[in-house]
Scaffold this active site. Sequence first.
Site, PDB file in Angstrom:
ATOM      1  N   ASP A   1       0.849  -1.195   0.000  1.00 20.91           N
ATOM      2  CA  ASP A   1       0.000   0.000   0.000  1.00 20.91           C
ATOM      3  C   ASP A   1       0.892   1.256   0.000  1.00 20.91           C
ATOM      4  OD1 ASP A   1      -2.405   1.407   0.178  1.00 20.91           O
ATOM      5  OD2 ASP A   1      -2.468   1.315   2.369  1.00 20.91           O
TER       6      ASP A   1
ATOM      7  N   HIS B   1      -7.487   9.758   4.367  1.00 21.03           N
ATOM      8  CA  HIS B   1      -7.162   8.645   5.262  1.00 21.03           C
ATOM      9  C   HIS B   1      -7.524   9.011   6.702  1.00 21.03           C
ATOM     10  CE1 HIS B   1      -4.175   7.528   1.971  1.00 21.03           C
ATOM     11  NE2 HIS B   1      -4.997   6.510   2.058  1.00 21.03           N
TER      12      HIS B   1
ATOM     13  N   HIS C   1      -9.476   4.965  -2.182  1.00 19.48           N
ATOM     14  CA  HIS C   1      -8.757   4.984  -0.895  1.00 19.48           C
ATOM     15  C   HIS C   1      -9.606   5.745   0.116  1.00 19.48           C
ATOM     16  CE1 HIS C   1      -4.541   3.614  -1.790  1.00 19.48           C
ATOM     17  NE2 HIS C   1      -5.137   3.527  -2.961  1.00 19.48           N
TER      18      HIS C   1
ATOM     19  N   SER D   1     -11.621   4.707   2.338  1.00 14.47           N
ATOM     20  CA  SER D   1     -13.014   4.270   2.189  1.00 14.47           C
ATOM     21  C   SER D   1     -13.630   3.707   3.460  1.00 14.47           C
ATOM     22  CB  SER D   1     -13.112   3.224   1.076  1.00 14.47           C
ATOM     23  OG  SER D   1     -12.838   3.833  -0.153  1.00 14.47           O
ATOM     24  N   SER D   2     -13.045   4.007   4.602  1.00 21.30           N
ATOM     25  CA  SER D   2     -13.703   3.576   5.839  1.00 21.30           C
ATOM     26  C   SER D   2     -14.988   4.375   6.019  1.00 21.30           C
ATOM     27  CB  SER D   2     -12.777   3.776   7.043  1.00 21.30           C
ATOM     28  OG  SER D   2     -11.886   2.686   7.130  1.00 21.30           O
TER      29      SER D   2
ATOM     30  N   ASN E   1     -10.193   0.448  -0.338  1.00 21.92           N
ATOM     31  CA  ASN E   1      -9.229   0.383   0.772  1.00 21.92           C
ATOM     32  C   ASN E   1      -9.865   0.736   2.113  1.00 21.92           C
ATOM     33  OD1 ASN E   1      -7.417  -0.001  -1.311  1.00 21.92           O
ATOM     34  ND2 ASN E   1      -5.899   1.397  -0.454  1.00 21.92           N
TER      35      ASN E   1
ATOM     36  N   THR F   1      -9.128   2.165   8.697  1.00 23.53           N
ATOM     37  CA  THR F   1      -9.600   2.837   9.916  1.00 23.53           C
ATOM     38  C   THR F   1     -10.746   2.104  10.614  1.00 23.53           C
ATOM     39  OG1 THR F   1      -8.835   4.970   9.115  1.00 23.53           O
ATOM     40  CG2 THR F   1     -10.605   5.009  10.755  1.00 23.53           C
TER      41      THR F   1
HETATM   42  P1  13P Z   1      -9.146   4.517   5.666  1.00 23.40           P
HETATM   43  O1  13P Z   1      -8.290   5.369   6.570  1.00 23.40           O
HETATM   44  O2  13P Z   1     -10.393   5.245   5.272  1.00 23.40           O
HETATM   45  O3  13P Z   1      -9.448   3.197   6.233  1.00 23.40           O
HETATM   46  O4  13P Z   1      -8.343   4.304   4.299  1.00 23.40           O
HETATM   47  C1  13P Z   1      -7.374   3.304   4.188  1.00 23.40           C
HETATM   48  C2  13P Z   1      -6.569   3.437   2.945  1.00 23.40           C
HETATM   49  O5  13P Z   1      -6.910   4.125   1.999  1.00 23.40           O
HETATM   50  C3  13P Z   1      -5.319   2.659   2.889  1.00 23.40           C
HETATM   51  O6  13P Z   1      -4.586   2.909   1.734  1.00 23.40           O
HETATM   52  O1  G3H Z   2      -2.645   4.540   3.881  1.00 24.99           O
HETATM   53  C1  G3H Z   2      -3.240   4.411   4.913  1.00 24.99           C
HETATM   54  C2  G3H Z   2      -3.388   3.160   5.668  1.00 24.99           C
HETATM   55  O2  G3H Z   2      -4.405   3.365   6.607  1.00 24.99           O
HETATM   56  C3  G3H Z   2      -2.113   2.692   6.303  1.00 24.99           C
HETATM   57  O3  G3H Z   2      -1.758   3.519   7.346  1.00 24.99           O
HETATM   58  O4  G3H Z   2       0.644   4.130   7.057  1.00 24.99           O
HETATM   59  O5  G3H Z   2      -0.512   4.234   9.304  1.00 24.99           O
HETATM   60  O6  G3H Z   2       0.036   2.026   8.257  1.00 24.99           O
HETATM   61  P1  G3H Z   2      -0.297   3.471   8.012  1.00 24.99           P
HETATM   62 ZN    ZN Z   3      -4.701   4.873   0.943  1.00 23.32          ZN
END
Ligand code: 13P
Ligand code: G3H
Ligand code: ZN
Length: 349
Positions: free
Chosen positions: A83, A189, A223, A225-226, A266, A269
């Site tokens: 990712d 995010h 992305h 998408s929570s 994705n 969260t």
């Molecule tokens: P969220 O923070 O909305 O879960 O997004 C996760 C994400 O896009 C990881 O790449």
């Molecule tokens: O890109 C966002 C994901 O939620 C991953 O987060 O970089 O804190 O592991 P992170």
């Molecule tokens: Zn992302």
Amino acid sequence: MPLVSMRQLLDEAAKGGYGVGAFNVNDMEQIQAIMGAAQETNSPVIIQASRGARAFAQDRYLFHLILAASELYPDIPIAMHQDHGNSFETCKSAIELGYTSVMMDGSLKEDGKTPSSFEENVAVTKQVVDYAHERGVTVEGEIGVLGGVEDGHGAGGSGLEHITDPDQAVEFAERTGVDALAIAIGTSHGAYKFTKRPDGSVLKMDVLIAIHKRLPSTHLVMHGSSSVPKDLQDIVNEYGGKLKETWGVPVEEIQLGIRNGVRKVNVDTDNRLAITGAIRKVLWTQPEKFDPRDYMKPAREAMQKVVSQRMTQFGQAGHAHDYSPISIETIAKGYKDGSLATRPLVAAK
Ligand code: 13P
Ligand code: G3H
Ligand code: ZN
């Protein structure tokens, strides 16, 4: 079953008209939660690790945990995805480890914070595509910049500053040959995406639909998408947490996206909230507990519940056994002989 190409998973999703959740992992319990949900719902899965996750868990621990998942669940196709790769080197190291898919997030410079120029993004993404496709590995690119900052990664802001321009999306897809394209439509995010239930002024589903019309055969990625459900926020706060009121991306909007070319969704969260709420609840209500299993088991169960729900809502449930895996070597041949060429089909404006 060996790890499979994400391209195969997404091509199948396009054929079936559904989306596939891509869930972030940092540890064994999160991987177990995803696999439990995949088995429960009979779903193909994308497991993804950020740079932060790879550093936290150490590359080889994390990679072998995912290999263990593929041994324990031989009937479930699993793609393992990097990712938000920030550079060619990051993507190359993931490919060398055995990841079957990488995201080159060239929308930001290598610092993971500063928006890059269009030409910089094209150049680094194309470099990754050439290297990855030769090895049968899938590539996701990003055009436009998401909002928010996670673990030091991200441009910050509300997500409305760098919405994807459909013309640029077409040029980017044509010039890079990416398999999947992440676009910026106002999401961020993390937990703090919107200050009220989002409408079209902050969540630009119209832009997504316009891009899909121009690039009907490109797999789109959402992305940030929570959905940040209120019940998960409430559990955290009921047991001593201090989350401010916030809104995420409603599942119905994601489903609208899936009807318009979104194949990878994705989510991180929502799972973080589920885990934190469950752990808080045990420690708050049973302060005498100190065996980590007493709170990690409910945490894992809480995450599995969220993942199962999303798999069902995105439509991937029931599709784990629709197809047999194509080997990464065969996929590499497909890129070479042009049968998997990702030259996008561009529709007139
Ligand atoms: P969220 O923070 O909305 O879960 O997004 C996760 C994400 O896009 C990881 O790449
Ligand atoms: O890109 C966002 C994901 O939620 C991953 O987060 O970089 O804190 O592991 P992170
Ligand atoms: Zn992302």
